[in-house]
Scaffold this active site. Structure first.
Site, short mmCIF file in Angstrom:
data_model
loop_
_atom_site.label_atom_id
_atom_site.label_comp_id
_atom_site.label_asym_id
_atom_site.label_seq_id
_atom_site.Cartn_x
_atom_site.Cartn_y
_atom_site.Cartn_z
N ASP A 170 0.35 -3.46 -4.03
CA ASP A 170 1.53 -3.36 -3.16
C ASP A 170 2.38 -4.63 -3.23
O ASP A 170 3.61 -4.57 -3.27
CB ASP A 170 1.12 -3.12 -1.70
N HIS B 113 1.99 -38.03 21.84
CA HIS B 113 1.85 -39.03 22.90
C HIS B 113 0.75 -38.71 23.89
O HIS B 113 0.57 -39.40 24.88
CB HIS B 113 3.17 -39.19 23.67
N ASP C 33 5.03 5.65 3.52
CA ASP C 33 5.15 5.86 2.08
C ASP C 33 3.88 6.46 1.47
O ASP C 33 3.09 5.76 0.83
CB ASP C 33 5.53 4.55 1.37
O1 UNU Z 1 -1.33 2.29 0.01
C1 UNU Z 1 -1.78 2.91 0.93
N1 UNU Z 1 -1.00 3.18 1.97
C2 UNU Z 1 -3.22 3.40 0.91
C3 UNU Z 1 -3.90 3.42 -0.29
C4 UNU Z 1 -3.83 3.81 2.05
C5 UNU Z 1 -5.15 4.23 2.03
C6 UNU Z 1 -5.85 4.26 0.85
C7 UNU Z 1 -5.22 3.86 -0.32
FE FE Z 2 0.02 0.74 -0.95
#
Ligand code: UNU
Ligand code: FE
Ligand code: FES
Length: 450
Positions: free
Chosen positions: A368, A105, A207
């Site tokens: 990933d 509006h 990780d």
């Molecule tokens: O997957 C990851 N955390 C990573 C891979 C980080 C840096 C280089 C390659």
């Molecule tokens: Fe990764």
């Protein structure tokens, strides 16, 4: 959901999490209330909104917000929804404006969020429009940490500096290393992925275990440096399995790295270009931040600021938010970071490395994404969802460090940061408000400290 049931979802002392937390509507709704409407969430970088009227759109949980640079140079954030009949107010991702005008509006708001103009106001409202009450809903707290702008819906939450807590010391390695400061190279790039937001967040929190395995082929193709390249296949030929540090800090943040000073740039096409810049900056970094962090500077590293702001600073330089879009879907927003005073060729090398590794079509990003997606999808199974998963690596091996903040594990590969992430997540879900969270010690219950 009952408190007792919520408390049973995470067993930090033994390193287990229920699979329900990745595929459950009720838990998801509680997360929007008790995690996303309570924590400080990353919005944008100041370099993307330098001038009055500059704005970026963002998400806080599922809430759409507008982040706007004000005439007095402060930054405010508003819910991006018109106060008349509720349409999305601004459809542009970013820009510069003197007013936000609604498609529906034509109500128009100033950059300070106040309702400024309404079509036919005198004729249709006849002096009875309570304009002062119809400004945009404001985000309770907005603050910047050295250029990184965060918002928080909870007026009772600790300050941004207190929320970052021990993690700020580590973040400074990347955001306060050199005098010129940081900038984002445009963006964000966006894509959707059918996965629960916590899986990529805990992956970036700590990780180190997956890097050599999940990314073996990508490392084989791109890695120029024997330290990072040596991770491929997770063989024991390389010291990487025991090198470096892995840290959990208060409020569920996590950080790990190899502290060799150069492994971060191992994925650059010509690492020597950026290596020269790192070598040149290192005395400056040592002067500003001391020995530890001058070694961190340039090293391969990963981090997550709870709940959903992750980064691989140094070399790769990717910064991203995992926005929740339902229990089994996220929208990933990705930016590349550079140092303002980097020579042009180093900035260009950084942008290029970021794109080919962790851009939306990056080789590592795709590696990933597949894991995150399947770890979520498998939890559709009624029986699967009743099971649990294990994050007990290095249990009891972390502890206080004489010089470093947080709880520290010697060796980048551990799951201390993941346990700490889920412990804090669970504390937030159970706690009625921030005052109940403040009294709890985080990651102490992980068995890392008495
Ligand atoms: O997957 C990851 N955390 C990573 C891979 C980080 C840096 C280089 C390659
Ligand atoms: Fe990764
Ligand atoms: Fe870790 Fe399968 S080996 S998820």
């Amino acid at each position: 959901m009952e408190q007792r049931e919520l408390a049973g979802l995470v067993d930090t002392a033994h390193g287990f999490q229920s699979r329900r937390i990745f595929h459950d509507e009720a838990i998801y709704r509680l997360e929007l209330e008790r995690v996303f409407a309570r924590c400080w969430l990353f919005l944008t970088h100041e370099s993307l909104i330098p001038n009055s009227g500059d704005f970026q759109t963002a998400l806080m949980g599922e809430d759409r917000v507008l982040v706007v640079r004000q005439a007095d140079a402060s930054i405010r954030a508003f819910i991006n929804s018109c106060q008349h009949r509720g349409n999305v107010l601004c459809h542009a991702d970013s820009g510069n404006t003197r007013a936000f005008t609604c498609n529906y509006h034509g109500w128009s708001y100033g950059i300070d969020g106040s309702l400024a103009a309404v079509p036919l106001e005198a004729e249709v409202y006849r002096g009875a429009l309570p304009k002062a009450e119809l400004g945009l809903m404001q985000v309770a707290q907005v603050a910047s940490y050295k250029g990184f702008v965060f918002g928080c819906f909870d007026p009772q939450a600790p300050s941004l500096a207190d929320y970052l807590g021990e993690m700020a010391w580590y973040l400074d390695t990347y955001v306060d290393a050199v005098p010129g400061g940081t900038e984002f190279l445009g963006g964000p790039m966006k894509y959707r992925l059918p996965c629960n937001w916590k899986l990529p967040a805990e992956n970036f929190a700590g990780d180190g275990y997956h890097v050599g395995w999940t990314h073996a082929a990508a490392l084989m193709t791109m890695a120029k440096d024997p330290h990072v390249g040596g991770m491929q296949g997770n063989t024991t030929q390389n010291s990487v399995a025991t090198d470096g540090l892995h840290v959990a800090t208060n409020h569920g943040h996590g950080f790990s790295l190899l502290d060799d000073g150069y492994s971060g740039i191992a994925l650059h096409d010509q690492p020597e270009v950026t290596a020269a810049w790192l070598t040149e900056q290192r005395p400056v970094v040592r002067e500003r931040l001391g020995d530890w962090r001058s070694r961190f500077f340039g090293s391969h590293c990963n981090l997550n600021v709870f709940p959903n702001f992750s980064a691989l600073p140094m070399g790769v330089n990717t910064f991203r938010v995992w926005h929740p879009r339902g229990p089994a879907e996220i929208e990933v927003w990705i930016w590349a970071l550079a140092y303002r005073d980097m020579p042009g060729e180093v900035k260009e090398a950084t942008r290029h490395c970021h794109m080919k590794t962790f851009g939306t079509a990056g080789l590592f990003e795709g590696d990933d994404a597949e894991n995150m997606q399947y770890a979520t999808d498998v939890c559709r199974g009624h029986v699967t969802r009743a099971g649990r998963m294990y994050s007990g690596m290095g249990l009891g091996r972390g502890g206080a460090h004489p010089e470093l903040p947080g709880t520290v594990h010697q060796g980048a590969i551990a799951e201390l940061a993941q346990r700490s992430f889920y412990e804090f997540w669970q504390q937030l879900l159970v706690a009625p408000d921030w005052s109940a969270v403040a009294g709890l010690s985080t990651h102490a219950a992980a068995g890392e400290r008495a």
